[in-house]
Design an enzyme around this catalytic site. Structure first.
Site, mmCIF file in Angstrom:
data_model
loop_
_atom_site.group_PDB
_atom_site.id
_atom_site.type_symbol
_atom_site.label_atom_id
_atom_site.label_comp_id
_atom_site.label_asym_id
_atom_site.label_seq_id
_atom_site.Cartn_x
_atom_site.Cartn_y
_atom_site.Cartn_z
ATOM 1 N N ALA A 73 63.988 62.031 86.234
ATOM 2 C CA ALA A 73 65.219 61.312 85.880
ATOM 3 C C ALA A 73 65.654 60.321 86.954
ATOM 4 O O ALA A 73 66.247 59.297 86.648
ATOM 5 C CB ALA A 73 66.334 62.312 85.598
ATOM 6 N N THR A 74 65.351 60.612 88.217
ATOM 7 C CA THR A 74 65.720 59.656 89.265
ATOM 8 C C THR A 74 65.011 58.331 89.011
ATOM 9 O O THR A 74 65.633 57.257 89.050
ATOM 10 C CB THR A 74 65.352 60.209 90.661
ATOM 11 O OG1 THR A 74 66.091 61.424 90.858
ATOM 12 C CG2 THR A 74 65.690 59.228 91.771
ATOM 13 N N SER A 201 64.567 64.634 82.269
ATOM 14 C CA SER A 201 63.606 65.151 83.236
ATOM 15 C C SER A 201 62.971 66.453 82.750
ATOM 16 O O SER A 201 63.625 67.248 82.063
ATOM 17 C CB SER A 201 64.383 65.412 84.529
ATOM 18 O OG SER A 201 63.525 65.834 85.534
ATOM 19 N N GLY A 202 61.722 66.679 83.156
ATOM 20 C CA GLY A 202 61.022 67.880 82.715
ATOM 21 C C GLY A 202 61.518 69.178 83.335
ATOM 22 O O GLY A 202 61.642 70.202 82.659
ATOM 23 N N THR A 242 48.722 55.660 87.171
ATOM 24 C CA THR A 242 47.977 56.613 86.334
ATOM 25 C C THR A 242 48.904 57.704 85.839
ATOM 26 O O THR A 242 49.673 58.276 86.615
ATOM 27 C CB THR A 242 46.818 57.224 87.167
ATOM 28 O OG1 THR A 242 45.981 56.162 87.582
ATOM 29 C CG2 THR A 242 46.025 58.231 86.353
ATOM 30 N N CYS A 328 71.517 70.059 94.286
ATOM 31 C CA CYS A 328 70.331 69.368 93.766
ATOM 32 C C CYS A 328 70.459 67.860 93.821
ATOM 33 O O CYS A 328 69.507 67.157 93.590
ATOM 34 C CB CYS A 328 70.043 69.801 92.341
ATOM 35 S SG CYS A 328 71.166 69.113 91.143
HETATM 36 N N1 PMP Z 1 70.594 63.237 86.819
HETATM 37 C C1 PMP Z 1 71.146 64.446 86.753
HETATM 38 C C2 PMP Z 1 72.409 64.619 85.974
HETATM 39 C C3 PMP Z 1 70.559 65.524 87.405
HETATM 40 O O1 PMP Z 1 71.133 66.723 87.342
HETATM 41 C C4 PMP Z 1 69.366 65.315 88.143
HETATM 42 C C5 PMP Z 1 68.711 66.438 88.906
HETATM 43 N N2 PMP Z 1 69.566 67.116 89.749
HETATM 44 C C6 PMP Z 1 68.823 64.031 88.166
HETATM 45 C C7 PMP Z 1 69.446 63.025 87.493
HETATM 46 C C8 PMP Z 1 67.538 63.746 88.915
HETATM 47 O O2 PMP Z 1 66.467 64.284 88.221
HETATM 48 P P1 PMP Z 1 65.015 64.412 88.863
HETATM 49 O O3 PMP Z 1 65.046 65.613 89.720
HETATM 50 O O4 PMP Z 1 64.110 64.573 87.673
HETATM 51 O O5 PMP Z 1 64.724 63.166 89.595
#
Ligand code: PMP
Length: 404
Positions: A73-74, A201-202, A242, A328
């Site tokens: 997600a980042t 995100s997975g 890849t 996190c």
């Molecule tokens: N957005 C939100 C709302 C999250 O909770 C997180 C993970 N803490 C992220 C983005 C980032 O996700 P990733 O770890 O897959 O980069």
């Protein structure tokens, strides 16, 4: 009782063994590179990735061409926000987001500010909700993007994305949402919320780490998006590199499992969460719920145990994995910008614990956590002179700190 309890499922989730099973062959006998178009190893990998893409698209009810696999997600948030900023800079340089977004949105916005973009950080009310009228008024001719998350990772508050999408569509502004905590947990209707870009995100949905996706809708308008990783033109030129085949297979399987059990899991986790919440609120005094009391994720409980510092409490319940603020969201622990944005005072912010329930938590574990936390809070409060004085004098914490 097991020796440890994991209740930090907003930070990450354990990979479901059924997900691991489908991933394994793609490390060994099916190891091909999907970009190798000349032989069967490549074809096998490519067809597995396309099946995964179709499955993700079917569940999210979008076209498979609209699913771009990323590293998480980042990266999806970076691609969405920087990609739109770059593509639409001639139209304008204003972006609207919200004070309680994840750092992977806020830090991207901060980065863009260095290049002349103007970012409006919408405030939230005490429950973590933005004011839709304020959003509407903030949209100006130069606005190119609104980025508002569906579910907050600390307090679980759910923004009214359908209404946000309606406002963006009415004003003809692109709408991105970070749906990392929502996808797989609660129904997300991309079409009816008029979402143009959606990140997830997975590893938040019992899939592997290091994989995610950005959904790029081409519903009414053909979105322009500038890639942020170049070299090879993979993923329709939007994300070169890849493909991480085993992780993509795992992501699709994880989403499928979440989708199949969503109703049941939502009910079970919200009952367990409510059991914890009720126990804390009835057995202890001066305990406050942070976030929205009803409009929130079924698995989230963010609660302040006044007079007990969050880290001290966590140290005394070491066998239970929970978090304070949002562990996190940053590599370095920082005070929670989310709790601050709610307007909570320092005592309440520094005594906040986030419990994140997940698929593998049992009722037995919940009962254990309830007992341990109540016992720990009670005994730590024995060492708090402020708490003792409060009990003796029946004063509130603010009366004690600001005597008349
Ligand atoms: N957005 C939100 C709302 C999250 O909770 C997180 C993970 N803490 C992220 C983005 C980032 O996700 P990733 O770890 O897959 O980069």
């Amino acid at each position: 009782m097991t020796s440890s309890v994991y209740m930090d499922n907003h930070a990450t989730t354990p990979t479901d063994p059924r997900v691991v099973d489908v991933m394994l062959p793609y490390f060994t006998e099916k190891f091909g590179n999907p970009a190798s178009r000349q032989h069967k190893y490549g074809w096998v990998a490519e067809s597995a990735v396309e099946n995964a893409r179709n499955s993700v698209a079917r569940i999210l009810r979008v076209d498979s061409k609209e699913v771009i696999f990323t590293s998480g997600a980042t990266e999806s948030n970076n691609l969405a926000i920087k990609g739109i900023a770059e593509a639409y800079s001639s139209k304008g340089k204003q972006i609207i987001t919200c004070a309680t977004e994840h750092k992977s949105v806020l830090d991207v916005c901060k980065h863009l500010e260095k290049f002349g973009y103007k970012v409006t950080y919408l405030p939230v009310n005490e429950f973590g909700l933005i004011d839709l009228n304020v959003l509407e008024q903030a949209i100006i001719k130069e606005t190119i993007l609104v980025s508002i998350m569906i579910a907050n990772n600390e307090i679980g508050t759910l923004q009214d994305v359908e209404k946000i999408g309606m406002i963006c569509a009415k004003k003809d502004v692109i709408f991105h949402t970070d749906a990392t905590q929502a996808v797989g947990k609660i129904p997300v209707d991309i079409e009816s919320a008029k979402i143009d870009l959606l990140s997830f995100s997975g590893h938040k949905i019992y899939g592997p780490k290091g994989v995610g996706a950005l959904v790029v809708r081409n519903r009414n308008k053909k979105l322009k998006l500038i890639s942020q990783i170049d070299g090879g033109g993979h993923e329709r030129g939007l994300r070169s590199g890849t493909l991480n085949v085993p992780a993509i297979i795992g992501l699709a399987k994880a989403l499928e499992l979440c989708n199949d059990s969503m109703d049941e899991e939502q009910k079970r986790l919200s009952l367990l969460r409510d059991k914890m919440q009720n126990a804390f609120l009835t057995e202890l005094d001066e305990v406050y719920l942070n976030g929205h009391p009803t409009q929130r994720l079924p698995n989230n409980l963010n609660i302040s145990f006044m007079y007990v510092e969050d880290n001290t409490l966590m140290m005394s319940i070491k066998e239970i994995a929970v978090s304070s603020g949002s562990a996190c969201s940053t590599a370095q622990p920082q005070p929670s910008h989310v709790l601050k944005a709610l307007g909570l005072n320092e005592e309440r912010r520094h005594s906040a614990i986030r419990f994140g329930l997940g698929r593998f938590n049992t009722e037995e574990e919940v009962d254990y956590v309830i007992d341990r936390v109540i016992q720990a809070v009670k005994s730590l409060r024995e060492f708090s002179p402020v708490y003792k004085k409060r009990v003796a004098t029946k004063q509130t914490v603010s009366e004690l700190q600001h005597p008349k």
